[in-house]
Design a protein around this motif. Structure first.
Motif, PDB file in Angstrom:
ATOM      1  N   MET A 268       0.836  -1.197   0.000  1.00 52.86           N
ATOM      2  CA  MET A 268       0.000   0.000   0.000  1.00 52.86           C
ATOM      3  C   MET A 268       0.868   1.244   0.000  1.00 52.86           C
ATOM      4  SD  MET A 268      -1.318   0.477   3.947  1.00 52.86           S
ATOM      5  CE  MET A 268      -2.353  -0.964   3.934  1.00 52.86           C
ATOM      6  N   LYS A 269       0.300   2.327  -0.510  1.00 54.94           N
ATOM      7  CA  LYS A 269       0.928   3.621  -0.329  1.00 54.94           C
ATOM      8  C   LYS A 269       0.906   3.953   1.160  1.00 54.94           C
ATOM      9  CE  LYS A 269       1.737   5.570  -4.490  1.00 54.94           C
ATOM     10  NZ  LYS A 269       2.999   6.254  -4.849  1.00 54.94           N
ATOM     11  N   THR A 270       1.892   4.687   1.606  1.00 59.12           N
ATOM     12  CA  THR A 270       1.881   5.063   3.019  1.00 59.12           C
ATOM     13  C   THR A 270       0.704   5.989   3.329  1.00 59.12           C
ATOM     14  OG1 THR A 270       3.472   6.823   2.510  1.00 59.12           O
ATOM     15  CG2 THR A 270       4.355   4.750   3.352  1.00 59.12           C
ATOM     16  N   SER A 271       0.049   6.506   2.292  1.00 62.43           N
ATOM     17  CA  SER A 271      -1.176   7.287   2.483  1.00 62.43           C
ATOM     18  C   SER A 271      -2.375   6.395   2.750  1.00 62.43           C
ATOM     19  CB  SER A 271      -1.454   8.121   1.230  1.00 62.43           C
ATOM     20  OG  SER A 271      -1.670   7.271   0.115  1.00 62.43           O
ATOM     21  N   GLY A 272      -2.260   5.085   2.482  1.00 61.20           N
ATOM     22  CA  GLY A 272      -3.338   4.133   2.706  1.00 61.20           C
ATOM     23  C   GLY A 272      -3.877   3.485   1.452  1.00 61.20           C
ATOM     24  N   ASP A 273      -3.565   4.017   0.269  1.00 59.67           N
ATOM     25  CA  ASP A 273      -4.058   3.439  -0.980  1.00 59.67           C
ATOM     26  C   ASP A 273      -3.461   2.052  -1.194  1.00 59.67           C
ATOM     27  OD1 ASP A 273      -5.330   5.809  -1.351  1.00 59.67           O
ATOM     28  OD2 ASP A 273      -4.248   6.392  -3.165  1.00 59.67           O
ATOM     29  N   LEU A 379      -3.034  -1.960  14.675  1.00 57.23           N
ATOM     30  CA  LEU A 379      -3.309  -3.396  14.713  1.00 57.23           C
ATOM     31  C   LEU A 379      -4.604  -3.764  15.426  1.00 57.23           C
ATOM     32  CD1 LEU A 379       0.276  -4.850  15.293  1.00 57.23           C
ATOM     33  CD2 LEU A 379      -0.989  -4.547  13.161  1.00 57.23           C
ATOM     34  N   ASN A 380      -5.259  -2.798  16.052  1.00 58.14           N
ATOM     35  CA  ASN A 380      -6.589  -3.045  16.627  1.00 58.14           C
ATOM     36  C   ASN A 380      -7.641  -2.170  15.959  1.00 58.14           C
ATOM     37  OD1 ASN A 380      -6.081  -5.079  18.593  1.00 58.14           O
ATOM     38  ND2 ASN A 380      -5.111  -3.550  19.924  1.00 58.14           N
ATOM     39  N   ALA A 381      -7.288  -1.563  14.837  1.00 56.75           N
ATOM     40  CA  ALA A 381      -8.235  -0.720  14.116  1.00 56.75           C
ATOM     41  C   ALA A 381      -9.233  -1.592  13.351  1.00 56.75           C
ATOM     42  CB  ALA A 381      -7.486   0.203  13.159  1.00 56.75           C
ATOM     43  N   ASP A 382     -10.349  -1.001  12.970  1.00 50.95           N
ATOM     44  CA  ASP A 382     -11.385  -1.736  12.247  1.00 50.95           C
ATOM     45  C   ASP A 382     -11.912  -0.854  11.121  1.00 50.95           C
ATOM     46  OD1 ASP A 382     -13.297  -3.595  11.507  1.00 50.95           O
ATOM     47  OD2 ASP A 382     -14.754  -2.898  12.983  1.00 50.95           O
ATOM     48  N   PHE A 383     -11.857  -1.378   9.901  1.00 49.99           N
ATOM     49  CA  PHE A 383     -12.258  -0.604   8.731  1.00 49.99           C
ATOM     50  C   PHE A 383     -13.265  -1.387   7.897  1.00 49.99           C
ATOM     51  CE2 PHE A 383      -7.769   0.331   9.672  1.00 49.99           C
ATOM     52  CZ  PHE A 383      -7.845   1.689   9.940  1.00 49.99           C
ATOM     53  N   VAL A 434      -3.229   5.701   9.418  1.00 48.55           N
ATOM     54  CA  VAL A 434      -3.443   5.414   7.995  1.00 48.55           C
ATOM     55  C   VAL A 434      -4.775   4.686   7.836  1.00 48.55           C
ATOM     56  CG1 VAL A 434      -2.550   4.178   5.988  1.00 48.55           C
ATOM     57  CG2 VAL A 434      -0.961   5.298   7.576  1.00 48.55           C
ATOM     58  N   VAL A 435      -5.559   5.111   6.868  1.00 51.01           N
ATOM     59  CA  VAL A 435      -6.834   4.454   6.555  1.00 51.01           C
ATOM     60  C   VAL A 435      -6.678   3.736   5.216  1.00 51.01           C
ATOM     61  CG1 VAL A 435      -9.281   4.767   6.051  1.00 51.01           C
ATOM     62  CG2 VAL A 435      -8.171   6.176   7.813  1.00 51.01           C
ATOM     63  N   PRO A 436      -6.739   2.405   5.205  1.00 51.12           N
ATOM     64  CA  PRO A 436      -6.579   1.688   3.940  1.00 51.12           C
ATOM     65  C   PRO A 436      -7.752   1.936   3.001  1.00 51.12           C
ATOM     66  CG  PRO A 436      -7.185   0.172   5.695  1.00 51.12           C
ATOM     67  CD  PRO A 436      -6.938   1.486   6.340  1.00 51.12           C
ATOM     68  N   TRP A 439     -10.590   2.222  -3.290  1.00 52.26           N
ATOM     69  CA  TRP A 439     -11.307   2.932  -4.341  1.00 52.26           C
ATOM     70  C   TRP A 439     -11.008   4.425  -4.326  1.00 52.26           C
ATOM     71  CZ3 TRP A 439     -13.407  -0.487  -7.470  1.00 52.26           C
ATOM     72  CH2 TRP A 439     -13.826  -1.710  -6.951  1.00 52.26           C
ATOM     73  N   GLN A 440     -11.020   5.009  -5.511  1.00 54.63           N
ATOM     74  CA  GLN A 440     -10.999   6.458  -5.632  1.00 54.63           C
ATOM     75  C   GLN A 440     -12.445   6.926  -5.781  1.00 54.63           C
ATOM     76  OE1 GLN A 440      -8.298   7.841  -8.653  1.00 54.63           O
ATOM     77  NE2 GLN A 440      -6.616   6.560  -7.945  1.00 54.63           N
ATOM     78  N   GLY A 441     -12.909   7.675  -4.803  1.00 56.62           N
ATOM     79  CA  GLY A 441     -14.286   8.149  -4.838  1.00 56.62           C
ATOM     80  C   GLY A 441     -15.228   7.379  -3.935  1.00 56.62           C
ATOM     81  N   LEU A 442     -14.794   6.241  -3.399  1.00 55.34           N
ATOM     82  CA  LEU A 442     -15.591   5.485  -2.432  1.00 55.34           C
ATOM     83  C   LEU A 442     -14.812   5.431  -1.129  1.00 55.34           C
ATOM     84  CD1 LEU A 442     -16.847   2.465  -4.590  1.00 55.34           C
ATOM     85  CD2 LEU A 442     -18.078   4.565  -4.030  1.00 55.34           C
ATOM     86  N   GLU A 443     -15.386   5.966  -0.098  1.00 55.64           N
ATOM     87  CA  GLU A 443     -14.656   6.103   1.156  1.00 55.64           C
ATOM     88  C   GLU A 443     -14.669   4.812   1.976  1.00 55.64           C
ATOM     89  OE1 GLU A 443     -12.792   8.665   2.056  1.00 55.64           O
ATOM     90  OE2 GLU A 443     -13.296   9.534   0.111  1.00 55.64           O
ATOM     91  N   THR A 444     -13.580   4.595   2.713  1.00 56.55           N
ATOM     92  CA  THR A 444     -13.501   3.529   3.699  1.00 56.55           C
ATOM     93  C   THR A 444     -14.141   4.014   4.991  1.00 56.55           C
ATOM     94  OG1 THR A 444     -11.476   2.594   2.771  1.00 56.55           O
ATOM     95  CG2 THR A 444     -11.937   2.119   5.083  1.00 56.55           C
ATOM     96  N   ASN A 445     -15.017   3.213   5.551  1.00 55.36           N
ATOM     97  CA  ASN A 445     -15.648   3.574   6.817  1.00 55.36           C
ATOM     98  C   ASN A 445     -14.752   3.138   7.974  1.00 55.36           C
ATOM     99  OD1 ASN A 445     -17.869   4.569   8.392  1.00 55.36           O
ATOM    100  ND2 ASN A 445     -18.355   2.444   8.888  1.00 55.36           N
ATOM    101  N   VAL A 446     -14.454   4.055   8.872  1.00 56.10           N
ATOM    102  CA  VAL A 446     -13.585   3.766  10.021  1.00 56.10           C
ATOM    103  C   VAL A 446     -14.469   3.441  11.225  1.00 56.10           C
ATOM    104  CG1 VAL A 446     -11.774   4.627  11.542  1.00 56.10           C
ATOM    105  CG2 VAL A 446     -11.823   5.315   9.126  1.00 56.10           C
ATOM    106  N   ASN A 447     -14.541   2.164  11.558  1.00 57.69           N
ATOM    107  CA  ASN A 447     -15.319   1.742  12.724  1.00 57.69           C
ATOM    108  C   ASN A 447     -14.551   1.963  14.017  1.00 57.69           C
ATOM    109  OD1 ASN A 447     -17.464   0.855  11.100  1.00 57.69           O
ATOM    110  ND2 ASN A 447     -16.538  -1.151  10.838  1.00 57.69           N
ATOM    111  N   ALA A 448     -13.238   1.743  13.967  1.00 55.11           N
ATOM    112  CA  ALA A 448     -12.373   1.971  15.130  1.00 55.11           C
ATOM    113  C   ALA A 448     -11.055   2.505  14.609  1.00 55.11           C
ATOM    114  CB  ALA A 448     -12.170   0.674  15.915  1.00 55.11           C
ATOM    115  N   GLY A 449     -10.788   3.777  14.865  1.00 57.77           N
ATOM    116  CA  GLY A 449      -9.562   4.401  14.389  1.00 57.77           C
ATOM    117  C   GLY A 449      -8.440   4.317  15.421  1.00 57.77           C
ATOM    118  N   TYR A 450      -7.392   5.077  15.203  1.00 60.41           N
ATOM    119  CA  TYR A 450      -6.255   5.053  16.140  1.00 60.41           C
ATOM    120  C   TYR A 450      -5.422   6.315  15.976  1.00 60.41           C
ATOM    121  CZ  TYR A 450      -3.277   3.662  12.137  1.00 60.41           C
ATOM    122  OH  TYR A 450      -2.593   3.612  10.943  1.00 60.41           O
ATOM    123  N   GLN A 451      -4.526   6.541  16.917  1.00 59.49           N
ATOM    124  CA  GLN A 451      -3.573   7.643  16.875  1.00 59.49           C
ATOM    125  C   GLN A 451      -2.165   7.066  16.830  1.00 59.49           C
ATOM    126  OE1 GLN A 451      -4.320  10.916  16.540  1.00 59.49           O
ATOM    127  NE2 GLN A 451      -6.466  10.243  16.391  1.00 59.49           N
TER     128      GLN A 451
END
Length: 534
Positions: A268-273, A379-383, A434-436, A439-451
């Motif tokens: 993945m890109k370090t941006s998440g793509d 490692l405990n995030a949920d997308f 980072v949010v994996p 898609w371009q134009g379809l967002e990933t839903n972040v159920n559990a994010g992190y810092q």
């Protein structure tokens, strides 16, 4: 009973039987003269002549077969020659024709018509459908189809013919550079994701349908196109655009396909793509790369080092003991092949992957220390990525000191997916959560994010990961550019076998390599080099 009465009864019975037989014969004769009930709409009754509906249906059966020599048509030779020429020009894989409406025809009528639905299937699964028309006339007292070129297609005129040409189908799903991932010339690209990509494309506006693989035109006698009847460019909608890269995906797939054992790469890109999700046939048909959870082994020392630098009062240059084996609590840890470095810096112990060092550091942390660091690395995030079922990992607070020692070297109850490992590397590289994305134009839903961890901590982790690739367990990657990473070997099951890992990043690309049952991290390092070279 008297003989005379008995004789009268027998004669009466015989006459009744004769009457029944005669009635049955008359009924059968009438039914034989009546038209079949399956003739279709518009079929007259009370006549032995074939109805227009039955004639049209018989004609269409022979139209499908491509031979009109014995069809109910007024000019069989001309009809057969024209239809044979059309089929020879179009080379369909199948032709179907279904009778449509046939108006009711009075007994004295001499002409009528019928509609039909035609379907021509071409190689590549393109299907050309249209509604046709048959004109029927009485010829020598029988209904027949009047032949004209318009029987083949309603727009086809005399001295015109059909012509077919292949087209380069537009992709249904394109990669980040516009190259086909689904449809078009995308054969073999991202095989493990084909189902997900196609499903999401079919749900999105502009991504539905299968693009035509041919165009069908009517041409004049000289072969000059008059009109395109099927396969216009506008029939294919705009493709849905993915973050994947055909180049990265091809390099990853080629790398894993060259191995006999189960092999997985996520990049993945370090941006998440997401750039590539590849696994070979030995890994099976389920997307383990995205949702399979495994013990990460020493690749988890990235999280252990992060926890120690924040909570353990140490730095990358702090002196650390690295004995060949050591009993910590009730667990005895050993370095691979029992190597003993004596006292070295934490950075050197990390590069050499000293189990004894990191087991001891983990045992000195709070019960939730490793879980907190793992969470800071995603490692405990949920997308929820459209079309994909994903897991990043599962790292919970330790329930005992022994469990925490095992977790410090990525064993015990610690679980990470290849996607989660790549996410961890991307977080270290970019210093941000980072949010994996797929898609371009379809967002990933972040159920559990992190810092992400503090910048000062990550600066030291980066230096330690670089040391791995210059003097440590992944020094074979020195020729692969400025690579940062960590190797890992993780036992599973009875402990007789182990998976091999390499997790890292180069430039703005983070990736994870995992080989099931490799029993060493060296093959994973070699696979990473092959991927990076590609």
């Amino acid at each position: 009973m008297s003989p005379g009465r008995k004789r009268g009864i027998l004669i009466g019975a015989a006459l009744a039987v004769v009457a029944i037989v005669v009635a049955a014969v008359v009924l059968l004769v009438k039914e034989d003269q009546a038209p079949a009930a399956t003739g279709g709409p518009g079929e007259p009754t009370g006549t032995a002549q074939e109805s227009p509906a039955r004639v049209a249906a018989r004609f269409l059966r022979q139209f499908e077969a491509g031979d009109l020599n014995t069809a109910p048509v007024d000019d069989p030779p001309a009809a057969t020659a024209a239809l044979s020429a059309a089929r020879g020009a179009l080379t369909p894989t199948a032709v179907e024709a279904a009778l449509g409406e046939v108006p009711t025809t009075p007994g004295e009528a001499t002409s009528t018509s019928a509609t039909f639905h035609a379907s021509w299937t071409f190689k590549g699964t393109s299907v050309w459908k249209y509604e046709g028309k048959l004109d029927l006339v009485r010829n020598a007292g029988k209904w027949v189809v009047r032949w004209a070129m318009s029987v083949i297609h309603p727009k086809l005129e005399a001295d015109q013919w059909l012509s077919v040409a292949p087209v380069s189908a537009k992709p249904v799903v394109a990669d980040r550079e516009g190259k086909a991932l689904v449809g078009g010339d995308a054969a073999g690209v991202a095989p493990i994701l084909q189902g997900a990509l196609s499903k999401v494309a079919s749900e999105q506006n502009g991504g539905t349908g299968t693009p035509a693989t041919v165009t069908v035109s009517r041409v004049d006698a000289s072969g000059k196109p008059v009109e395109t009847l099927f396969g216009q460019a506008e029939e294919a909608g705009q493709p849905l655009v993915s973050t994947l890269s055909v180049a990265s995906q091809s390099a990853a797939q080629k790398a894993v396909d060259g191995l006999q054992g189960s092999a997985i790469i996520v990049a993945m890109k370090t941006s998440g793509d997401l750039l590539a999700v590849a696994q070979n046939a030995a890994a099976g048909n389920q997307p383990k790369a995205l949702s399979g959870l495994y013990a990460p082994g020493s690749a988890f020392k990235i999280a252990t080092a992060t926890a120690a630098l924040q909570q353990g009062g140490v730095s990358a240059d702090s002196p650390m003991a690295c004995p060949g084996s050591e009993q910590i609590r009730t667990r005895t840890l050993m370095n691979e092949n029992g190597f003993d470095l004596g006292t070295v810096s934490l950075k050197t112990a990390f590069a050499a992957s000293c189990n004894t060092t990191f087991g001891r550091l983990a045992g000195q942390l709070p019960a939730d220390g490793l879980a907190k660091a793992a969470s800071q690395l995603g490692l405990n995030a949920d997308f929820e990525i459209p079309g994909l079922a994903t897991e990043t990992g599962k790292v919970e607070p330790s329930s005992s000191a022994d469990e925490q020692v095992e977790a410090g070297i990525g064993q015990g109850k610690v679980q990470v997916s290849p996607l989660g490992a790549a996410l961890m590397a991307a977080t270290v590289a970019t210093g941000k959560p980072v949010v994996p994305k797929l898609w371009q134009g379809l967002e990933t839903n972040v159920n559990a994010g992190y810092q992400a961890p503090p910048a000062g901590v990550l600066n030291q982790v980066r230096a330690m990961m670089r040391e791995v690739c210059t003097t440590g367990t992944a020094k074979a990657l020195k020729g692969s550019g400025n690579v940062f990473g960590k190797t890992g070997t993780a036992q599973f099951g009875s402990g007789a076998d182990a998976n091999g890992w390499f997790v890292g990043y180069r430039g703005d690309v983070a990736f994870a390599v995992m080989l099931e049952g490799a029993n060493d991290s060296e093959p994973a390092v070699q696979l990473a080099a092959r991927f990076l070279a590609g």
